[in-house]
Every structure is written in C-alpha cells, then in structure tokens.
Write a protein that holds these residues in place. Structure first.
Motif, PDB file in Angstrom:
ATOM      1  N   THR A  26      20.962   9.465  -0.367  1.00 51.90           N
ATOM      2  CA  THR A  26      20.244   9.549   0.897  1.00 51.90           C
ATOM      3  C   THR A  26      19.273  10.726   0.894  1.00 51.90           C
ATOM      4  N   ASN A  27      18.319  10.604   1.810  1.00 54.19           N
ATOM      5  CA  ASN A  27      17.265  11.611   1.960  1.00 54.19           C
ATOM      6  C   ASN A  27      17.484  12.316   3.295  1.00 54.19           C
ATOM      7  N   PRO A  28      17.639  13.597   3.373  1.00 53.78           N
ATOM      8  CA  PRO A  28      17.610  14.580   2.293  1.00 53.78           C
ATOM      9  C   PRO A  28      19.003  15.080   1.896  1.00 53.78           C
ATOM     10  N   LEU A  86      20.302   0.205   3.482  1.00 53.06           N
ATOM     11  CA  LEU A  86      20.828   1.522   3.096  1.00 53.06           C
ATOM     12  C   LEU A  86      19.932   2.178   2.055  1.00 53.06           C
ATOM     13  N   GLU A  87      20.089   3.512   1.991  1.00 58.03           N
ATOM     14  CA  GLU A  87      19.442   4.326   0.940  1.00 58.03           C
ATOM     15  C   GLU A  87      20.559   5.042   0.206  1.00 58.03           C
ATOM     16  N   THR A  88      20.490   5.100  -1.100  1.00 60.84           N
ATOM     17  CA  THR A  88      21.449   5.903  -1.854  1.00 60.84           C
ATOM     18  C   THR A  88      20.825   6.354  -3.162  1.00 60.84           C
ATOM     19  N   VAL A  96      -0.895   8.793  -6.249  1.00 61.19           N
ATOM     20  CA  VAL A  96      -1.237   7.627  -5.417  1.00 61.19           C
ATOM     21  C   VAL A  96      -0.040   7.187  -4.576  1.00 61.19           C
ATOM     22  N   LEU A  97      -0.329   6.427  -3.522  1.00 58.57           N
ATOM     23  CA  LEU A  97       0.746   5.847  -2.724  1.00 58.57           C
ATOM     24  C   LEU A  97       0.938   4.386  -3.121  1.00 58.57           C
ATOM     25  N   GLY A  98       2.136   3.898  -2.900  1.00 55.53           N
ATOM     26  CA  GLY A  98       2.404   2.487  -3.178  1.00 55.53           C
ATOM     27  C   GLY A  98       3.808   2.136  -2.743  1.00 55.53           C
ATOM     28  N   HIS A 134      11.063   0.145  -2.937  1.00 47.45           N
ATOM     29  CA  HIS A 134      10.658   1.444  -3.485  1.00 47.45           C
ATOM     30  C   HIS A 134       9.454   1.986  -2.765  1.00 47.45           C
ATOM     31  N   SER A 135       9.484   3.289  -2.491  1.00 50.73           N
ATOM     32  CA  SER A 135       8.242   3.996  -2.243  1.00 50.73           C
ATOM     33  C   SER A 135       7.774   4.354  -3.656  1.00 50.73           C
ATOM     34  N   ALA A 136       6.765   3.633  -4.153  1.00 46.58           N
ATOM     35  CA  ALA A 136       6.275   3.886  -5.516  1.00 46.58           C
ATOM     36  C   ALA A 136       5.542   5.220  -5.592  1.00 46.58           C
ATOM     37  N   THR A 137       5.260   5.773  -4.411  1.00 47.51           N
ATOM     38  CA  THR A 137       4.624   7.091  -4.288  1.00 47.51           C
ATOM     39  C   THR A 137       5.457   8.178  -4.965  1.00 47.51           C
ATOM     40  N   LYS A 138       6.757   7.923  -5.104  1.00 46.23           N
ATOM     41  CA  LYS A 138       7.672   8.947  -5.607  1.00 46.23           C
ATOM     42  C   LYS A 138       7.747   8.872  -7.141  1.00 46.23           C
ATOM     43  N   PHE A 139       8.917   8.577  -7.690  1.00 51.37           N
ATOM     44  CA  PHE A 139       9.080   8.679  -9.146  1.00 51.37           C
ATOM     45  C   PHE A 139       8.310   7.613  -9.926  1.00 51.37           C
ATOM     46  N   VAL A 178      18.658   7.673   6.888  1.00 46.74           N
ATOM     47  CA  VAL A 178      17.491   6.991   6.311  1.00 46.74           C
ATOM     48  C   VAL A 178      16.281   7.894   6.459  1.00 46.74           C
ATOM     49  N   PHE A 179      15.274   7.620   5.680  1.00 41.99           N
ATOM     50  CA  PHE A 179      14.012   8.362   5.728  1.00 41.99           C
ATOM     51  C   PHE A 179      13.483   8.367   7.173  1.00 41.99           C
ATOM     52  N   GLY A 180      12.857   9.476   7.598  1.00 40.35           N
ATOM     53  CA  GLY A 180      12.424   9.664   8.979  1.00 40.35           C
ATOM     54  C   GLY A 180      11.577   8.522   9.538  1.00 40.35           C
ATOM     55  N   ALA A 182       0.809  -1.222   0.000  1.00 37.78           N
ATOM     56  CA  ALA A 182       0.000   0.000   0.000  1.00 37.78           C
ATOM     57  C   ALA A 182       0.844   1.274   0.000  1.00 37.78           C
ATOM     58  N   THR A 183       2.006   1.232   0.631  1.00 40.75           N
ATOM     59  CA  THR A 183       2.874   2.413   0.719  1.00 40.75           C
ATOM     60  C   THR A 183       4.332   1.948   0.752  1.00 40.75           C
ATOM     61  N   GLY A 184       5.229   2.896   0.622  1.00 40.40           N
ATOM     62  CA  GLY A 184       6.646   2.574   0.766  1.00 40.40           C
ATOM     63  C   GLY A 184       6.945   2.072   2.166  1.00 40.40           C
ATOM     64  N   MET A 185       6.323   2.691   3.181  1.00 41.09           N
ATOM     65  CA  MET A 185       6.584   2.254   4.555  1.00 41.09           C
ATOM     66  C   MET A 185       6.028   0.860   4.818  1.00 41.09           C
ATOM     67  N   ALA A 186       4.927   0.501   4.157  1.00 44.85           N
ATOM     68  CA  ALA A 186       4.413  -0.871   4.306  1.00 44.85           C
ATOM     69  C   ALA A 186       5.441  -1.848   3.741  1.00 44.85           C
ATOM     70  N   VAL A 246      18.315  -2.443  -0.250  1.00 45.54           N
ATOM     71  CA  VAL A 246      18.568  -1.068  -0.684  1.00 45.54           C
ATOM     72  C   VAL A 246      17.245  -0.376  -1.000  1.00 45.54           C
ATOM     73  N   ASP A 247      17.035   0.789  -0.389  1.00 46.69           N
ATOM     74  CA  ASP A 247      15.903   1.649  -0.753  1.00 46.69           C
ATOM     75  C   ASP A 247      16.362   2.456  -1.970  1.00 46.69           C
ATOM     76  N   ASN A 248      15.791   2.125  -3.124  1.00 44.74           N
ATOM     77  CA  ASN A 248      16.247   2.720  -4.393  1.00 44.74           C
ATOM     78  C   ASN A 248      15.288   3.800  -4.888  1.00 44.74           C
ATOM     79  N   CYS A 249      14.554   4.364  -3.946  1.00 44.76           N
ATOM     80  CA  CYS A 249      13.468   5.276  -4.290  1.00 44.76           C
ATOM     81  C   CYS A 249      13.954   6.570  -4.959  1.00 44.76           C
ATOM     82  N   PHE A 250      15.090   7.098  -4.512  1.00 44.17           N
ATOM     83  CA  PHE A 250      15.576   8.363  -5.083  1.00 44.17           C
ATOM     84  C   PHE A 250      16.111   8.181  -6.497  1.00 44.17           C
ATOM     85  N   ALA A 251      16.772   7.052  -6.751  1.00 46.23           N
ATOM     86  CA  ALA A 251      17.433   6.886  -8.055  1.00 46.23           C
ATOM     87  C   ALA A 251      16.496   6.289  -9.100  1.00 46.23           C
TER      88      ALA A 251
HETATM   89  C1  LIG Z   1      13.583   7.262   0.723  1.00 47.96           C
HETATM   90  C2  LIG Z   1      12.178   6.967   1.151  1.00 47.96           C
HETATM   91  N1  LIG Z   1      11.851   5.705   1.509  1.00 47.96           N
HETATM   92  C3  LIG Z   1      10.595   5.389   1.904  1.00 47.96           C
HETATM   93  C4  LIG Z   1       9.604   6.351   1.969  1.00 47.96           C
HETATM   94  C5  LIG Z   1       8.226   5.958   2.454  1.00 47.96           C
HETATM   95  O1  LIG Z   1       7.327   5.900   1.408  1.00 47.96           O
HETATM   96  P1  LIG Z   1       5.727   6.133   1.549  1.00 47.96           P
HETATM   97  O2  LIG Z   1       5.522   7.574   1.862  1.00 47.96           O
HETATM   98  O3  LIG Z   1       5.203   5.702   0.220  1.00 47.96           O
HETATM   99  O4  LIG Z   1       5.258   5.256   2.668  1.00 47.96           O
HETATM  100  C6  LIG Z   1       9.896   7.662   1.595  1.00 47.96           C
HETATM  101  C7  LIG Z   1       8.828   8.698   1.642  1.00 47.96           C
HETATM  102  O5  LIG Z   1       9.053   9.867   1.530  1.00 47.96           O
HETATM  103  C8  LIG Z   1      11.220   7.983   1.180  1.00 47.96           C
HETATM  104  O6  LIG Z   1      11.552   9.237   0.818  1.00 47.96           O
END
Ligand SMILES: Cc1ncc(COP(=O)(O)O)c(C=O)c1O
Length: 391
Positions: free
Chosen positions: A156-158, A152-154, A215-217, A203-208, A109-111, A83-87, A181-186
């Motif tokens: 990184t946010n922010p 890891l995230e790369t 939508v969130l995913g 991936h947080s599909a909510t992003k790119f 890492v993301f908050g 449902a979301t990236g955090m899920a 690896v959280d590949n959401c930014f790249a």
């Molecule tokens: C790097 C990163 N990972 C995970 C998430 C969480 O994703 P979501 O908001 O879809 O739950 C975010 C959300 O901003 C993010 O920036």
C-alpha cells in the motif's frame, strides 16, 4: 514470442512486426490516424473484421506493443493503455460499474483513487465500502447483493502494508466479485496478482514502468471479456496515451528486471541502516523480517520492492527538518524513479484526507516515505544519515 521464454527475454523481445525498413528497434508511430487501400478495407477495419489500426484515440502500434508486453509480464489475456494511472483507474471503474453497483476497496489506496471512490463515483450512485487490510475476517460483512468489484493495492501507498493476494483471490471467487489489483508498487517483476486470482491488474506506468520520471501513463490488463468492456468505454471517451509515451514506456520495460533488482538491493540496505539508527522509531519494508506481514511478502513477492516507510523521532517537526536537510534525495511527488525521493505523505499526497482518515491507514505525522533509487547505495545512505543527524 515463445511463452517458455524468461521474463527478461519477453520484456526485450516482445515487439510489433518491423516495417518494410526492417528496423531493429520499434519506431514511434506519431500519427493520429491510419490509411486504407480501398473502401472495403476501411469498412472491414471499422467493423472489427481485420486487425488494422484506425485512430490513435484508441489504437496505435505503439499502444499494441506496450499492452502486449505488459500482458506477457503479468500473465494476462488482454490489455489497454491510458494517458495516466488515474485514467486507467477511473476508466476501469466507469466501464465496469453501473449506476447502483457497489465496490469494496481496501482502505489504504492512493489519494486520488480515494477521491474517485468518495467524490466522483457517488455522482452515479456507485458507493464504496472500505475494509481494513489487516482484518480480512471482517471483509465478508462488507459484501452486499449489489457488490460487483473488489479493489486493492499491495504494497500500500504510503504505509507499505501488504494484502494477502491468495486470500483476496479466494474471497472474490467465493463471493463472485471482480478482483482488481493496483500493482504499481511491486511491478510484475516482483509480483503477479493474476496468479493469485486477480481478474484485472492496473498500473500507473508513470512509476517503475517508466522508471526515470519522464512520462505519464497507465495500463489495465487481465481478463479479455473485461478488457473489451474497458476498450468500448475508452474508445469513445478518450483517456488516450500518446504514441510517444507508449514508445518510451515499452522501451523502459526492456530494463525493468535489472532496475528492480537494484532498487530492491538498495532499499533493503537502506532499511537495515534505518532500523539500526537511534533517531528512527520504526521501519516498514517487506524485505525485512520485522515487517508485520513478512510471511505474506515471502508468499507473493520475489523481493521487497523500492518503497520504504519509517517513523522519525520527534514527529512532524523533525520529519520536516529531515526533509529540509536532504541534499541528494529529491523532494517531489513522484515515486519509482532512478533518483531517490523522500516525501512526507500527511502534508502532501494524502493531505486531502481528514486526520482521522489518515490515521486509519497508518499515515502518522512522523511517517516518511522513501522511494529508493538507483544511485550508489553509499551516497543514498550518507545523505539520509546526515539529514537524520541534523533533524
Ligand atoms: C499506487 C498508485 N496508483 C495510481 C497512481 C496514479 O497514477 P498517475 O499519477 O500516473 O495518474 C499513483 C500515483 O502516484 C499511485 O501511487
């Protein structure tokens, strides 16, 4: 679907089979459950002896298409949608870590991921040790006999720092750790962590992946044996994506390549503009030669991405003034949108961290993060220029 086809072609041509209506574009399967012709077919579906769908808490043709497509793009064996990236983040940890296991994570890492590590997983005696992105020689000191996962995230946010994926892949192999690896930014268009040894990519599909702030995913892809464990956890606990959102996200992936090209082009031009501006103390963008890890960017990313961080002269007060004077750019929590977004992480997304925790990951009060959108670059620069002048 041929494995020899290029990224863009796979993104468009990976589709589930059409129905008897022979539609060109995949339809939306807005249904909670699926029917069977007889008791035997239903028994076999529940026993996993055929590939029939059962119930949209854990299986649906729209999920299948989205997961298959992202697997193609990331070079993964299997995937599961959320449902979301955090899920995706939480379910991946909850499925793979047992009580008493230990996790190592890069500190930046993301908050909400930080909250999962520090407040939620400890409820089950799963502890996390943070390591610094830039001190890879110290990582081995964090390994314990019960360490199971490395996260890891790369970029990184922010802070837009980079982690050396080749090093991380070798490190995890040497110590028998599962690399996530959280590949959401790249996005997979710019970087494919599995090529460097990652076992799972989130991936947080909510992003790119959506790319238009609708939508969130969330999605986890990677090794089949691990995805099977994640599936077993999620099937019963229900962090499910809606078929509607899965349909939107699969359609969005068709244009990921062209969108990322323009995001990167705009972000590079904005970074160059900011670097030359007298009111800007520093700029961090992986596509700039001045990025402290430009060599790592060259090795693992095709281009610099859409996220730019900069420090405005005058710190917190000027940062807030700057945001207040923006008229085109949006002030909003999201990123990876077609609209340019500016945020002040220390008072918003990372406000739950202590001041000390923020400074450790480079979130100074002067830091502004821009998610560069797809508007014309002249309009983006002109808005940022006038806000800088008034700040
Ligand atoms: C790097 C990163 N990972 C995970 C998430 C969480 O994703 P979501 O908001 O879809 O739950 C975010 C959300 O901003 C993010 O920036």
């Amino acid at each position: 679907m041929s494995k020899d086809q290029k990224f863009e072609t796979q993104a468009i041509r990976t589709q589930i089979a059409p129905t008897h209506a022979q539609e060109h574009s995949t339809p939306m399967y807005l249904t909670s459950s699926f029917i069977y012709n007889d008791a035997e077919e239903m028994r076999a579906a529940f026993a996993g002896e055929n590939d029939r769908h059962i119930y949209s808490r854990f299986s649906n043709p729209n999920f299948e298409e989205l997961a298959n497509k992202l697997c193609q793009m990331e070079g993964a064996e299997a995937g599961y949608v959320f449902a979301t990236g955090m899920a995706a983040v939480f379910s991946t940890f909850a499925a793979l870590a047992n009580a008493g296991d230990h996790i190592i994570s890069c500190r930046s890492v993301f908050g909400s991921t930080h909250t999962v590590f520090t407040k939620i997983l400890p409820k089950w005696n799963i502890e996390t040790t943070y390591v610094e992105v830039n001190s890879t020689a110290d990582w081995k000191n964090a390994v314990q006999p019960n360490t199971k996962l490395f996260y890891l995230e790369t970029p990184t946010n922010p802070g837009v720092d980079l982690v050396d994926l080749e090093f991380a892949g070798q490190f995890c192999k040497e110590h028998g750790l599962i690399l996530i690896v959280d590949n959401c930014f790249a996005t997979p268009y710019l970087q494919q962590p599995i090529r460097f040894g990652a076992d799972l990519v989130i991936h947080s599909a909510t992003k790119f992946i959506d790319g238009q702030g609708r939508v969130l995913g969330g999605i986890t892809v990677g090794r089949k044996d691990l995805i099977e464990e994640i599936y077993a956890f999620s099937r019963s606990t229900g962090p499910a994506l809606s078929p509607f959102n899965a349909w939107v996200l699969s359609k969005s992936l068709e244009t990921l390549a062209v969108r990322m090209e323009r995001h990167c082009e705009n972000a590079l031009a904005l970074s160059e503009f900011l670097e030359a501006h007298p009111k800007v103390n520093w700029v961090k963008y992986p596509g700039l030669k001045s990025h402290p890890q430009f060599d790592i960017a060259q090795k693992q990313m095709n281009k610099g991405g859409a996220l730019v961080a900069f420090g405005i002269q005058g710190g917190l007060e000027n940062g807030r003034n700057f945001l207040n004077h923006l008229s085109l750019c949006s002030l909003t929590a999201n990123l990876g949108d077609s609209r340019t977004i500016a945020t002040h992480p220390s008072s918003t997304t990372h406000a739950k961290l202590t001041e000390e925790e923020r400074l450790k990951v480079g979130i100074t009060p002067e830091l502004i993060r821009v998610s560069v959108g797809l508007e014309h670059i002249d309009d983006i620069i002109s808005d940022i220029q006038q806000a800088l002048e008034k700040a």
